[in-house]
Design an enzyme around this catalytic site. Sequence first.
Site, PDB file in Angstrom:
ATOM      1  N   SER A 135       0.870  -1.170   0.000  1.00 19.31           N
ATOM      2  CA  SER A 135       0.000   0.000   0.000  1.00 19.31           C
ATOM      3  C   SER A 135       0.909   1.222   0.000  1.00 19.31           C
ATOM      4  O   SER A 135       1.707   1.390   0.922  1.00 19.31           O
ATOM      5  CB  SER A 135      -0.869  -0.034   1.259  1.00 19.31           C
ATOM      6  OG  SER A 135      -1.585   1.168   1.397  1.00 19.31           O
ATOM      7  N   LYS A 161      -0.963  -1.048  -4.502  1.00 19.92           N
ATOM      8  CA  LYS A 161      -2.170  -0.277  -4.161  1.00 19.92           C
ATOM      9  C   LYS A 161      -1.763   1.166  -3.927  1.00 19.92           C
ATOM     10  O   LYS A 161      -0.835   1.439  -3.173  1.00 19.92           O
ATOM     11  CB  LYS A 161      -2.809  -0.893  -2.901  1.00 19.92           C
ATOM     12  CG  LYS A 161      -3.711   0.016  -2.090  1.00 19.92           C
ATOM     13  CD  LYS A 161      -4.431  -0.766  -1.015  1.00 19.92           C
ATOM     14  CE  LYS A 161      -4.616   0.068   0.246  1.00 19.92           C
ATOM     15  NZ  LYS A 161      -5.255  -0.713   1.338  1.00 19.92           N
ATOM     16  N   LYS A 163      -2.773   4.874  -2.641  1.00 14.19           N
ATOM     17  CA  LYS A 163      -3.704   5.720  -1.911  1.00 14.19           C
ATOM     18  C   LYS A 163      -4.094   6.856  -2.844  1.00 14.19           C
ATOM     19  O   LYS A 163      -3.240   7.387  -3.570  1.00 14.19           O
ATOM     20  CB  LYS A 163      -3.025   6.280  -0.657  1.00 14.19           C
ATOM     21  CG  LYS A 163      -2.780   5.223   0.399  1.00 14.19           C
ATOM     22  CD  LYS A 163      -4.091   4.761   1.023  1.00 14.19           C
ATOM     23  CE  LYS A 163      -3.863   3.771   2.137  1.00 14.19           C
ATOM     24  NZ  LYS A 163      -5.127   3.324   2.727  1.00 14.19           N
ATOM     25  N   ASP A 188      -7.041   3.020  -3.136  1.00 17.39           N
ATOM     26  CA  ASP A 188      -7.768   3.104  -1.859  1.00 17.39           C
ATOM     27  C   ASP A 188      -7.998   4.575  -1.535  1.00 17.39           C
ATOM     28  O   ASP A 188      -7.040   5.323  -1.307  1.00 17.39           O
ATOM     29  CB  ASP A 188      -6.948   2.428  -0.756  1.00 17.39           C
ATOM     30  CG  ASP A 188      -7.674   2.397   0.586  1.00 17.39           C
ATOM     31  OD1 ASP A 188      -8.804   2.908   0.682  1.00 17.39           O
ATOM     32  OD2 ASP A 188      -7.097   1.850   1.548  1.00 17.39           O
ATOM     33  N   GLU A 213     -10.953   0.731  -3.455  1.00 18.57           N
ATOM     34  CA  GLU A 213     -11.249   0.466  -2.043  1.00 18.57           C
ATOM     35  C   GLU A 213     -11.889   1.688  -1.395  1.00 18.57           C
ATOM     36  O   GLU A 213     -11.371   2.801  -1.513  1.00 18.57           O
ATOM     37  CB  GLU A 213      -9.935   0.095  -1.350  1.00 18.57           C
ATOM     38  CG  GLU A 213     -10.075  -0.360   0.089  1.00 18.57           C
ATOM     39  CD  GLU A 213      -8.727  -0.809   0.671  1.00 18.57           C
ATOM     40  OE1 GLU A 213      -7.808  -1.131  -0.118  1.00 18.57           O
ATOM     41  OE2 GLU A 213      -8.602  -0.825   1.901  1.00 18.57           O
ATOM     42  N   ASP A 238     -13.631  -1.519   3.062  1.00 16.75           N
ATOM     43  CA  ASP A 238     -12.726  -1.634   4.216  1.00 16.75           C
ATOM     44  C   ASP A 238     -13.481  -1.045   5.419  1.00 16.75           C
ATOM     45  O   ASP A 238     -14.133  -1.777   6.175  1.00 16.75           O
ATOM     46  CB  ASP A 238     -11.416  -0.883   3.888  1.00 16.75           C
ATOM     47  CG  ASP A 238     -10.437  -0.765   5.041  1.00 16.75           C
ATOM     48  OD1 ASP A 238     -10.764  -1.151   6.164  1.00 16.75           O
ATOM     49  OD2 ASP A 238      -9.303  -0.252   4.823  1.00 16.75           O
ATOM     50  N   LYS A 262      -9.630  -6.572   8.270  1.00 19.81           N
ATOM     51  CA  LYS A 262      -8.601  -6.115   9.204  1.00 19.81           C
ATOM     52  C   LYS A 262      -8.991  -6.599  10.582  1.00 19.81           C
ATOM     53  O   LYS A 262     -10.128  -6.365  11.030  1.00 19.81           O
ATOM     54  CB  LYS A 262      -8.520  -4.584   9.216  1.00 19.81           C
ATOM     55  CG  LYS A 262      -7.869  -3.994   7.975  1.00 19.81           C
ATOM     56  CD  LYS A 262      -7.827  -2.483   8.045  1.00 19.81           C
ATOM     57  CE  LYS A 262      -7.133  -1.910   6.823  1.00 19.81           C
ATOM     58  NZ  LYS A 262      -7.402  -0.452   6.697  1.00 19.81           N
ATOM     59  N   GLY A 290      -3.802  -3.810   6.247  1.00 24.53           N
ATOM     60  CA  GLY A 290      -2.776  -3.482   7.240  1.00 24.53           C
ATOM     61  C   GLY A 290      -3.059  -2.139   7.869  1.00 24.53           C
ATOM     62  O   GLY A 290      -3.813  -1.326   7.324  1.00 24.53           O
TER      63      GLY A 290
END
Length: 374
Positions: A135, A161, A163, A188, A213, A238, A262, A290
């Site tokens: 990520s 991934k 952000k 995400d 996400e 998420d 998670k 994570g």
Amino acid sequence: MRIDAIILRELHMPLLHPFETSFGATTNRRVLLAEVHSEGLVGWGECTATERPFFSGESTDSAWQVIVQELGPKLASEQPQHGGDCPRIFRQVRDNRMAKATLENAIWDIEAQREGVPLWQLLGGVQETIPCGVSLGIQPSIAELLDVIERELAAGYQRIKLKCKPGWDVEVFEQVRKRWPEITLSCDANSAYRLRDADHLIGFDAFRLLMIEQPMWHDDFYFHALLQKRLETPICLDESIHNRRDALAAIEMESCRIINIKLGRVGGFSEAIAVHNAAQERGIPVWCGGMLETGIGRAHNVALSTLENFSLPGDVSASARYWAEDIVEPEITVSPAGEIAVPDTPGRGYEVRADLVERLTVRKEKIRAMELVG
Ligand code: OSB
Ligand code: MG
């Protein structure tokens, strides 16, 4: 098992690199660890609450308070036989799932040691290697992001991934796809978009992302379902998923086609397994998210990721990406094929470096049993 002592600690650990999401940047982690002593064994749990209540309503300080005043005393007054007994013990306390997971996961950790089996086997895991992704936080520039991606791909990671947020999305995806047309890529948003951004989000389809996400509100199912109808790219939830019922609602409403699990967000191993099973029965793949964990939380994420339906690369990556020195031995490492080999020793499989933990501790409290608290 008899609970002999529960010690709650706060450690200060600087991240090697600041990690920026749509809700802010983290430079220094305030890590809460629970150390549970039972009949000569020590189990560890890590709280995944963020320093400020921007990911969920929990924070380092709220979790500390709830563990010291409520959850710790309840657990110390009971004799749980299994980690799976914890949700019942904590039931009276609403929400505060990251605080609950801290203690529940420590009990599973002890149980695996007591039974002499690897934690992942106790959880019902079947995969002996787990596929890993990374990520990548929002970077100061696209050029810097491209350098980071190059490094992570060279290290073997199977999925990148990114952000994203308004202003750090399509331009970034364009540059990344121009350079790497074929890599497995996802994004995400951590809830950064609104319904008025729907047309903009539909534009993400052009980049053939594995998933988007949590594009919209942290607590939403309905508007994500409307968006998913118009998107080709699967939505992954998420923040919205707190338990098995949420997973069932999201799947039934078609709010998402993938779920990020998670441990902290769902309250511990018991509920994480329940979410995993519910998704598996309905053909929805899951992966392990994570929260910038130390080796303790990371070891627990590795164990969880061995369950059968964790079929997509997760955000469980090497200790060395985050920490100059991790608090477990060996550190979590990822092979050039982008996999973590799951330990076959009893318990969590990564020893806690008690001396280093002690050195990094800035606050410590021994928890008293319920009847002593009153
Ligand atoms: O949404 O997955 C998230 C970190 C903090 C808060 C939220 C998230 C994250 C990450 C970190 O993406 C992933 C990692 O620990 O490597
Ligand atoms: Mg996320």
